[in-house]
Design an enzyme around this catalytic site. Structure first.
Site, PDB file in Angstrom:
ATOM      1  N   ASP B 101       0.800  -1.231   0.000  1.00  0.00           N
ATOM      2  CA  ASP B 101       0.000   0.000   0.000  1.00  0.00           C
ATOM      3  C   ASP B 101       0.830   1.278   0.000  1.00  0.00           C
ATOM      4  OD1 ASP B 101       0.977  -0.394   2.516  1.00  0.00           O
ATOM      5  OD2 ASP B 101      -0.849   0.149   3.569  1.00  0.00           O
ATOM      6  N   GLU B 102       2.118   1.179  -0.195  1.00  0.00           N
ATOM      7  CA  GLU B 102       2.909   2.416  -0.210  1.00  0.00           C
ATOM      8  C   GLU B 102       4.080   2.321  -1.177  1.00  0.00           C
ATOM      9  OE1 GLU B 102       4.998   3.222   3.556  1.00  0.00           O
ATOM     10  OE2 GLU B 102       4.229   1.309   4.274  1.00  0.00           O
TER      11      GLU B 102
END
Lengths: 148, 403
Positions: B101-102
């Protein structure tokens, strides 16, 4: 009871229909509880979605029967009712205090009661390990295109 | 001025679920792990109720009776995660796929309006994937990562040279990635509470107490670029697959079937990453949390399923005891190197039949995906294979740098 309430989107039904059936609307969803005297569930059909009474009272019983065991359906015990397997397009279900997501629908059994009214029963099966851990319930609804 | 962006999806697992089920928007939602017992992610609404990651479902339902629980689906999350990468590639060729997610984006020398650029990245991700993200832009990776966490959800935070002193004073040292709770406990007594306290200490002093990684952080927090944005993931020291057996199991055939399932996953990862291994480790986890460990060494480096399976089979029979019930297992491969085709040796274990089987297996998997064809040993756990959500774990996303 493996399920004590459902939520389904209200947009498929007019406010009039919902009021006539004494349904409990909260936000964009309709809440149907096992304890409700008048409980209706949505049923998917080729001609669109309609509301059917959730379960029915059998002779000599005041408490309605709401569920149908998959095992008893398969063994032919429901044959005299001429049951039809249908989809019940709810979005959330409550089991033992746990609201869980229903992606598409759950399976139901549609029959006509003694007065010709359409009644739908929620089809159930023994719980999977996941469902039993999540809810503590030994039985679960039959989910369509979803594994829990 | 060289700038780096850190793009961090807000409440990623829940946001992914909301992309395909908009009815969940606005509701307190918890995503449960593969056993259905533990909360592994929460929406911001759920966070307000006090439910934490790791809270059991039976406690979470009491904390907020209207909480909605969703089963995790890493395959779907990986689809959106990779879609997010595609969007970010419109802004730079150098992207570090840090975790599911990053990501870090090397923006190079940028002289335009940085706030506008951050908003542009945020909107592009939202429009193309449906995911809400927070964006931090700064001079280094460390600063950008802290910045993206400042105004979540849908936050934008830009930290340039002029803002640095104030920003560091407003950042607790525990907010710095790389300084955990244990390090914080060591730093507080010596007067390091904020990131500004940290950079005001002498570099040699920091290096003395936190070694080289501490020195790197010191430079990065001062705005001096040290850690590059890496396009390619560095090779890992080991490849591992495993997890839960979906309840406590004692039957040998069933535990063995789970081991073979995970060996198939391990070999799939080796093939995809073009790697081969020599050392094998098997961990069996008993229901009381006790570990049984077995090790083996292959005659040569390989990624052949039939060869690796044979060695694991030997390890399994050495380690397994019917006395215990098992709740999990892990298969690991160490001593890794890039795959290189080699001449067959007289000690070749797999034999002609094994090589043929491997070839057929690989070509089917390449075309139809993992478990399209699988070992008959796994027939004891057919139910597990029917659940697509459990066939794909977060570790199967092999492009990202970390969990």
């Amino acid at each position: 009871m493996c399920i004590s309430a459902f939520r389904f989107p209200k947009f498929e039904f007019s406010d009039k229909t919902l009021t006539e059936n004494s349904l409990n609307v909260s936000g964009d969803e309709v809440l149907v509880r096992l304890v409700d005297k008048y409980a209706y569930l949505p049923v998917g059909s080729a001609n669109g979605t309609f509301l059917a009474r959730w379960g029915m009272c059998l002779k000599n019983s005041k408490t309605p029967l709401r569920f149908c065991r998959n095992e008893s359906l398969e063994s032919g015990k429901w044959a005299s009712f001429s049951p039809t397997i249908v989809e019940i397009p709810v979005c959330l279900a409550l089991s033992m205090g746990v609201w869980f997501q229903v992606r598409k629908a759950i399976s139901g059994v549609l029959v006509e009661n003694f007065s010709g009214e359409r009644c739908v029963f929620v089809l159930t099966k023994p719980s999977t390990h996941y469902f039993e851990v999540m809810t503590g319930s030994k039985r679960m609804p039959v989910l369509i295109n979803q594994i829990l | 001025m060289k700038l780096i962006a850190h793009v961090d999806a807000d409440s990623f697992y829940v946001s992914c679920e909301r992309v395909r089920s908009p009815g969940l928007i606005g509701k307190p939602v918890c995503v449960l792990g593969n056993q259905g017992a533990i909360v592994i992610a929460r929406s911001y609404e759920a966070k307000k109720t006090g439910v934490k990651v790791g809270t059991p479902v039976w406690e979470a339902k009491k904390m907020y009776p209207d909480m909605v629980f969703v089963k995790r689906d890493f395959r779907w999350y990986s689809v959106l995660s990779e879609a997010m990468q595609d969007v970010l590639h419109k802004f730079s060729d150098t992207i570090e796929y840090y975790s599911v997610d990053e990501s870090f984006v090397d923006l190079g020398d940028y002289n335009g309006d940085v706030h506008n650029l951050a908003a542009e990245i945020q909107n592009a991700v939202k429009q193309n994937t449906g995911l809400p993200v927070s964006v931090g832009i700064s001079l280094t990776k460390t600063l950008a990562k802290i910045a993206s966490d400042k105004n979540k959800p849908l936050g934008i935070c830009v930290v340039l040279r002029d803002d640095l002193s104030l920003f560091l004073a407003d950042t607790l040292v525990s907010e710095v990635s790389g300084i955990g709770v244990n390090l914080e406990k060591r730093l507080t007594p010596i007067g390091i509470v904020t990131a500004r306290d940290f950079v005001q200490k002498d570099r040699i002093f920091i290096k003395k107490i936190l070694n080289k990684p501490g020195e790197v952080l010191w430079y990065e927090l001062k705005g001096n670029f040290v850690l590059p944005v890496r396009n390619e993931r560095p090779r890992r020291k080991g490849v591992s697959r495993g997890g839960s057996l979906f309840g406590a199991k004692s039957e040998k055939n069933i535990v063995f079937a789970f081991m073979v399932r995970n060996i198939e996953k391990l070999c799939d990862a080796l093939l995809k990453q073009k790697l081969e291994i020599k050392n094998l480790v098997l961990f069996l986890v008993t229901d009381s949390g006790f570990f049984l460990k077995g090790e083996g060494i292959l005659l040569d480096f390989t990624n052949s399923f039939s060869v690796i399976l044979e060695e694991f089979k030997a390890i399994f029979y050495r380690v397994f005891s019917g006395f215990y019930k098992y709740k999990g297992l892990h298969v690991m491969g160490f001593n890794i190197r890039d795959f290189s085709p080699k001449q067959l040796s007289i000690f070749d274990f797999s034999g002609e039949k094994g090589r043929k089987m491997d070839k057929i297996r690989e070509s089917v998997l390449k075309k139809h995906g993992l478990f399209a064809v699988r070992s008959a040993n796994t027939a004891y756990i057919n139910d597990v294979f029917r659940d697509d959500a459990s066939n794909f774990e977060i570790s199967d996303m092999d492009k990202k740098f970390c969990f």
